[in-house]
Write an enzyme that holds these catalytic residues in place. Structure first.
Site, short mmCIF file in Angstrom:
data_model
loop_
_atom_site.label_atom_id
_atom_site.label_comp_id
_atom_site.label_asym_id
_atom_site.label_seq_id
_atom_site.Cartn_x
_atom_site.Cartn_y
_atom_site.Cartn_z
N LYS A 142 0.85 -1.19 0.00
CA LYS A 142 0.00 0.00 0.00
C LYS A 142 0.89 1.24 0.00
O LYS A 142 1.73 1.41 0.89
CB LYS A 142 -0.92 0.02 1.22
N GLU A 184 0.40 -1.10 16.54
CA GLU A 184 0.16 -1.97 15.38
C GLU A 184 0.54 -3.41 15.69
O GLU A 184 -0.02 -4.35 15.12
CB GLU A 184 0.93 -1.46 14.17
N LYS A 226 0.88 -10.47 8.85
CA LYS A 226 0.51 -9.59 7.75
C LYS A 226 0.80 -10.24 6.40
O LYS A 226 0.01 -10.11 5.46
CB LYS A 226 1.23 -8.24 7.84
N GLU A 236 -7.38 -6.08 -1.12
CA GLU A 236 -8.48 -5.81 -0.19
C GLU A 236 -9.83 -5.95 -0.88
O GLU A 236 -10.70 -5.08 -0.77
CB GLU A 236 -8.31 -4.41 0.42
N ARG A 241 -8.15 -8.75 4.03
CA ARG A 241 -7.15 -7.73 4.33
C ARG A 241 -7.75 -6.55 5.08
O ARG A 241 -7.05 -5.85 5.82
CB ARG A 241 -6.47 -7.25 3.05
N HIS A 252 -8.39 7.28 12.12
CA HIS A 252 -8.16 8.28 11.08
C HIS A 252 -9.03 9.52 11.30
O HIS A 252 -8.62 10.65 11.01
CB HIS A 252 -8.45 7.69 9.70
#
Length: 366
Positions: A142, A184, A226, A236, A241, A252
């Site tokens: 990404k 994370e 991952k 995704e 995912r 966010h």
């Protein structure tokens, strides 16, 4: 050396993990250089790591040229992307060249996107220098920049050719950045691995205090998780995912409200977002309040925010939901949420009413 493979057919690549690996990076990069000068993109805070990398390349007969950018989320912009692309073109980048991204998530995202669009796609290597980048953003392809409308809204899926992870570089990382990356790590336990979450509860404080063996174990475990998820759902499209976005929809929105600034950095937003996702789930009878409290308690134990107050966000629910409406996952007016039936039992819910989310957030302490 631990080597984890991301199995993506023709785009398959290795992730090498070992303490001290940066000093040996030239051994891995020299075959990719093809006798040409290798471009390294990094930021102003990483001069020591840059010197180590360039010395290793020189020892293996590889010339290098460094492109040094300003640190921080502000560099994930149209303006910096343009400057970076122009610089790479000025030094004669070819489609077969490999650009090295030496830095945290900002550098990795920016360099990856530049390489995705330069000459319709050139190659790049990730050498992540933050815990967050090592366990998350450097793996999976990404890439993106930010815009006025929100974070990571302009980007592409573009897999690296290789990832080199050296846990030892974390010794120079500020503790706040280390904690943000740790959020994370914990996320992988919350998604589908309750035993790993319990491991984090037991070992998180020592990991953050500097235990290199614990750091390496956490990185290997997280990257393995991952890599498995990315291999199953690279773009995704199946929902697998999407599980990696646990905490990110709430997080966010909090980051957007604080202007994507140092008031709240990404991993802190993820921690607060995970706590909110579990409390929202508990409020709707999906998981127990005890489990939601357990998640929040661990964030507090490692000095990460567990809600709006800790994230320094005072905005009302409607304002925060308005930020969510700009989320790139929005589809046909519906925003998927990652909710939980318990620790290690995260699932994707496409039926969440944003008005209900706003009411929930209004009731949260500030």
């Amino acid at each position: 050396m631990t080597v984890i493979t991301v199995n993506l057919g023709a785009r398959t690549y290795p992730i090498h993990i070992r303490a001290g690996l940066l000093e040996e990076a030239g051994d891995h990069l020299a075959p990719l250089a093809r006798g040409r000068t290798m471009a390294i993109v990094t930021d102003e805070n990483l001069s020591g790591h840059l010197a180590t990398l360039q010395a290793s390349l020189t020892a293996h007969g590889v010339a290098s040229e460094a492109i040094v950018l300003s640190p921080g989320e502000g560099s994930k912009s149209w303006a910096t992307l343009e400057r970076l692309c122009d610089h790479l073109l000025d030094i004669g980048i070819e489609r077969g060249d490999h650009v090295v991204a030496l830095g945290g998530g900002v550098i990795g995202d920016l360099v990856g996107f530049a390489c995705a669009i330069l000459k319709r796609g050139c190659r790049f290597v990730q050498i992540p220098t933050t815990l967050l980048a090592q366990v998350d953003s450097s793996v999976g392809g990404k890439t993106a920049i930010n815009t006025r409308a929100g974070k990571n809204l302009i980007g592409a899926f573009h897999q690296p050719a290789m990832v080199l992870i050296d846990p030892q570089v974390l010794d120079t990382l500020p503790i706040r950045e280390l904690r943000a990356g740790y959020a994370e790590v914990v996320k992988y336990g919350l998604i589908d691995d309750p035993a790993f979450f319990a491991w984090c509860e037991t070992n998180g404080a020592a990991l953050l205090a500097g235990d290199i063996a614990l750091r390496e174990y956490a990185i290997i475990h997280s990257v393995s998780a991952k890599a498995r998820i990315v291999a199953a759902d690279e773009h995704e499209t199946t929902g697998t995912r999407a599980l990696l976005n646990l905490g990110h929809t709430f997080g966010h929105a909090l980051e957007a409200e604080t202007g994507f600034s140092q008031t709240l950095i990404h991993g802190e937003g993820v921690a607060a977002g995970c706590a909110l996702a579990f409390r929202y789930s508990a409020a709707h009878g999906l998981c127990s309040r005890d489990e939601a409290d357990r998640v929040a308690a661990h964030w507090r134990a490692v000095q990460l925010p567990d809600g709006l107050a800790g994230a320094h966000v005072a905005a009302d629910g409607a304002t925060l939901v308005d930020h969510m409406r700009h989320d790139k996952k929005m589809a046909a007016g519906t925003l998927p949420f990652l909710l939980a039936r318990g620790i290690g039992r995260t699932y994707l819910d496409t039926t969440v009413d944003l008005a209900d989310v706003a009411a929930f957030l209004d009731a949260e302490p500030r």
